[in-house]
Design an enzyme around this catalytic site. Structure first.
Site, PDB file in Angstrom:
ATOM      1  N   HIS A   1      28.924   8.402  -2.557  1.00  0.00           N
ATOM      2  CA  HIS A   1      29.109   9.599  -3.606  1.00  0.00           C
ATOM      3  C   HIS A   1      30.619   9.376  -4.280  1.00  0.00           C
ATOM      4  O   HIS A   1      31.381   9.240  -3.681  1.00  0.00           O
ATOM      5  CB  HIS A   1      28.761  10.795  -3.200  1.00  0.00           C
TER       6      HIS A   1
ATOM      7  N   GLU B   1      25.101   7.236 -10.725  1.00  0.00           N
ATOM      8  CA  GLU B   1      25.706   8.543 -11.168  1.00  0.00           C
ATOM      9  C   GLU B   1      26.950   8.091 -12.128  1.00  0.00           C
ATOM     10  O   GLU B   1      28.091   7.945 -11.302  1.00  0.00           O
ATOM     11  CB  GLU B   1      26.080   9.291  -9.943  1.00  0.00           C
TER      12      GLU B   1
ATOM     13  N   GLY C   1      22.694  17.503  -7.992  1.00  0.00           N
ATOM     14  CA  GLY C   1      23.761  18.414  -7.508  1.00  0.00           C
ATOM     15  C   GLY C   1      23.319  20.052  -7.749  1.00  0.00           C
ATOM     16  O   GLY C   1      22.505  20.429  -7.266  1.00  0.00           O
ATOM     17  N   GLY C   2      24.248  20.266  -8.853  1.00  0.00           N
ATOM     18  CA  GLY C   2      24.160  21.800  -9.221  1.00  0.00           C
ATOM     19  C   GLY C   2      22.981  22.491  -9.202  1.00  0.00           C
ATOM     20  O   GLY C   2      22.477  23.475  -8.561  1.00  0.00           O
TER      21      GLY C   2
ATOM     22  N   SER D   1      24.435  15.788 -13.964  1.00  0.00           N
ATOM     23  CA  SER D   1      23.817  17.016 -14.708  1.00  0.00           C
ATOM     24  C   SER D   1      22.462  16.814 -15.233  1.00  0.00           C
ATOM     25  O   SER D   1      22.084  17.279 -15.993  1.00  0.00           O
ATOM     26  CB  SER D   1      24.727  17.278 -15.997  1.00  0.00           C
TER      27      SER D   1
ATOM     28  N   GLY E   1      28.532  17.093 -12.473  1.00  0.00           N
ATOM     29  CA  GLY E   1      29.088  18.399 -12.369  1.00  0.00           C
ATOM     30  C   GLY E   1      29.689  19.016 -13.782  1.00  0.00           C
ATOM     31  O   GLY E   1      30.393  19.881 -13.932  1.00  0.00           O
TER      32      GLY E   1
ATOM     33  N   GLU F   1      32.387  11.540  -5.184  1.00  0.00           N
ATOM     34  CA  GLU F   1      33.272  12.589  -4.437  1.00  0.00           C
ATOM     35  C   GLU F   1      33.898  11.943  -3.234  1.00  0.00           C
ATOM     36  O   GLU F   1      35.190  12.255  -2.876  1.00  0.00           O
ATOM     37  CB  GLU F   1      32.671  13.925  -4.218  1.00  0.00           C
TER      38      GLU F   1
ATOM     39  N   ASN G   1      21.243  17.125  -3.737  1.00  0.00           N
ATOM     40  CA  ASN G   1      22.549  17.138  -3.081  1.00  0.00           C
ATOM     41  C   ASN G   1      23.217  18.526  -2.844  1.00  0.00           C
ATOM     42  O   ASN G   1      23.876  18.634  -4.031  1.00  0.00           O
ATOM     43  CB  ASN G   1      23.442  16.048  -3.767  1.00  0.00           C
ATOM     44  N   TRP G   2      23.309  19.073  -1.939  1.00  0.00           N
ATOM     45  CA  TRP G   2      23.614  20.556  -1.951  1.00  0.00           C
ATOM     46  C   TRP G   2      25.158  20.595  -2.008  1.00  0.00           C
ATOM     47  O   TRP G   2      25.972  21.566  -1.706  1.00  0.00           O
ATOM     48  CB  TRP G   2      23.004  21.348  -0.629  1.00  0.00           C
ATOM     49  N   LYS G   3      25.775  19.413  -1.619  1.00  0.00           N
ATOM     50  CA  LYS G   3      27.182  19.205  -1.361  1.00  0.00           C
ATOM     51  C   LYS G   3      27.621  20.321  -0.238  1.00  0.00           C
ATOM     52  O   LYS G   3      27.076  20.521   0.493  1.00  0.00           O
ATOM     53  CB  LYS G   3      27.903  19.398  -2.650  1.00  0.00           C
TER      54      LYS G   3
HETATM   55  C1  PEP Z   1      25.587  14.824  -7.606  1.00  0.00           C
HETATM   56  O1  PEP Z   1      26.651  15.330  -7.239  1.00  0.00           O
HETATM   57  O2  PEP Z   1      25.238  13.873  -7.192  1.00  0.00           O
HETATM   58  C2  PEP Z   1      25.388  15.338  -8.936  1.00  0.00           C
HETATM   59  C3  PEP Z   1      24.701  14.496  -9.736  1.00  0.00           C
HETATM   60  O3  PEP Z   1      25.666  16.392  -9.310  1.00  0.00           O
HETATM   61  P1  PEP Z   1      25.381  17.261 -10.661  1.00  0.00           P
HETATM   62  O4  PEP Z   1      23.923  17.132 -10.690  1.00  0.00           O
HETATM   63  O5  PEP Z   1      25.801  18.683 -10.212  1.00  0.00           O
HETATM   64  O6  PEP Z   1      26.116  16.581 -11.735  1.00  0.00           O
END
Ligand code: PEP
Length: 256
Positions: A97, A169, A236-237, A215, A175, A99, A9-11
Site C-alpha cells: 500500500h 491505486e 478505504g474511507g 476515493s 483519501g 502508505e 481497507n479499514w487502515k
Molecule cells: C486505500 O487506502 O486503499 C484507499 C483507496 O483509500 P480511499 O478509498 O480512502 O481513497
C-alpha cells in the site's frame, strides 16, 4: 471468469466497539453475490480473529490483513508474519500500500519478499501499485507502474502470479476525494493487463483480478466497475461507513 472483489481497507481506524458495530452491520446484511464475486474485509490486525469468526459462515466473505513481515518468525519485535496470519485463517493480505511505502519506507525489494512470504504460507496477496501526482502530471504513469510491477512482482512464477490480486491505486486519488475517471482507470488497468501478458502470456493476463482504489465510493462505484478491465475495488474511507460499503458491494454484484 475472473474473480471480482470489493475489498475494504479499514487502515488504522476503529476501536473494538466501533469495529464490532461496523462488522455486524455488514455481516447481518444479505447480498446477492454470484460465484465469482467476493468481499474481503481488511481490519487492523487486532480485529482479524473477531472478523473471521463473525464472517466465517457468510458465503463470499473473507478476511485480509493490511500487511505482513518479510520473515516467517524470529526476533522482530512488533511484527506479524504471513505464517501467523495463515494460522488464524486469514486468507488475504494487502502488500505495498502506498502508505506503507511512504511512511514506513517499504522498498520494492521488501515488497517482493513480502509477496514471497504471503504466497509461501498460502495467503492471497493484494499487491498495490500506483503513481504519485507529479508522475501523472508528466504523463509518466505507465512507466512508473511498470517499474513497480517489474521490481516486486515479475520474479514470481505464473503459478504464483495466479494467486495474486493487483490493486491500482493512484496516490493522488487516495483519501483525497478525487477519484480517477473511469477512462483513466480503464486505461491503466488495460496497460497493467498488457504488461502481465508480455511477461506471462495472454491467459494469465486475462485471468488476473485488477482492483481500482482511490476515493471509490457508492456514487462512483458502478461506473468504475463497469469498465471492462476493472474487477472491483480496494476501498478505504468509504468502507468505514456500513451503508456506503453495502452500496459498493451491491454495485459489484450488479456489475459484469
Ligand atoms: C486505500 O487506502 O486503499 C484507499 C483507496 O483509500 P480511499 O478509498 O480512502 O481513497
Amino acid at each position: 471468469m475472473r474473480k471480482k472483489i470489493a475489498a475494504a481497507n479499514w487502515k488504522m481506524h476503529c476501536t473494538l466497539t466501533e469495529a464490532t458495530a461496523l462488522a455486524e452491520r455488514i455481516a447481518h446484511t444479505s447480498f446477492s453475490l454470484s460465484e465469482h464475486q467476493e468481499v474481503v474485509i481488511c481490519p487492523p490486525f487486532v480485529y482479524l480473529m473477531m472478523l473471521r469468526q463473525m464472517l466465517q459462515q457468510k458465503p463470499h466473505f473473507h478476511v485480509g490483513a493490511q500487511n505482513c513481515f518479510t520473515e516467517s518468525s524470529g526476533a522482530y519485535t512488533g511484527e506479524i508474519s504471513a505464517s501467523m496470519l495463515a494460522s488464524i485463517g486469514v486468507e488475504y493480505v494487502i502488500i505495498g500500500h502506498s502508505e506503507r511505502r511512504q511512511y514506513f519506507g517499504e522498498t520494492s525489494g521488501m515488497l517482493a519478499r513480502k509477496l514471497d512470504m504471503a504466497l509461501q504460507h498460502g495467503l492471497k496477496p493484494i499487491f498495490c501499485c500506483g503513481e504519485p501526482l507529479e508522475v501523472r502530471q508528466q504523463e509518466a504513469q505507465n512507466a512508473y507502474v511498470l517499474t513497480q510491477l517489474k521490481e516486486s512482482l515479475f520474479h514470481l512464477s505464473a503459478e504464483q502470479l495466479a494467486r495474486v490480486i493487483i490493486a491500482y491505486e493512484p496516490i493522488w486519488a487516495i483519501g483525497t476525494g478525487l477519484n480517477a475517471t473511469p477512462h483513466q482507470a480503464q486505461q491503466m488497468h488495460a496497460f497493467i493487463r498488457h504488461c502481465i501478458s508480455e511477461q506471462y502470456g495472454t491467459q494469465p493476463a486475462q485471468d488476473i483480478t485488477i482492483l481500482y482504489g482511490g476515493s471509490l465510493k457508492a456514487s462512483n462505484a458502478a461506473e468504475l466497475f463497469a469498465c471492462p478491465d476493472v474487477d472491483g475495488g480496494l476501498v478505504g474511507g468509504a468502507s468505514l461507513k456500513a451503508e456506503e460499503f453495502k452500496q459498493i458491494i451491491n454495485a459489484l454484484s450488479a456489475a459484469h
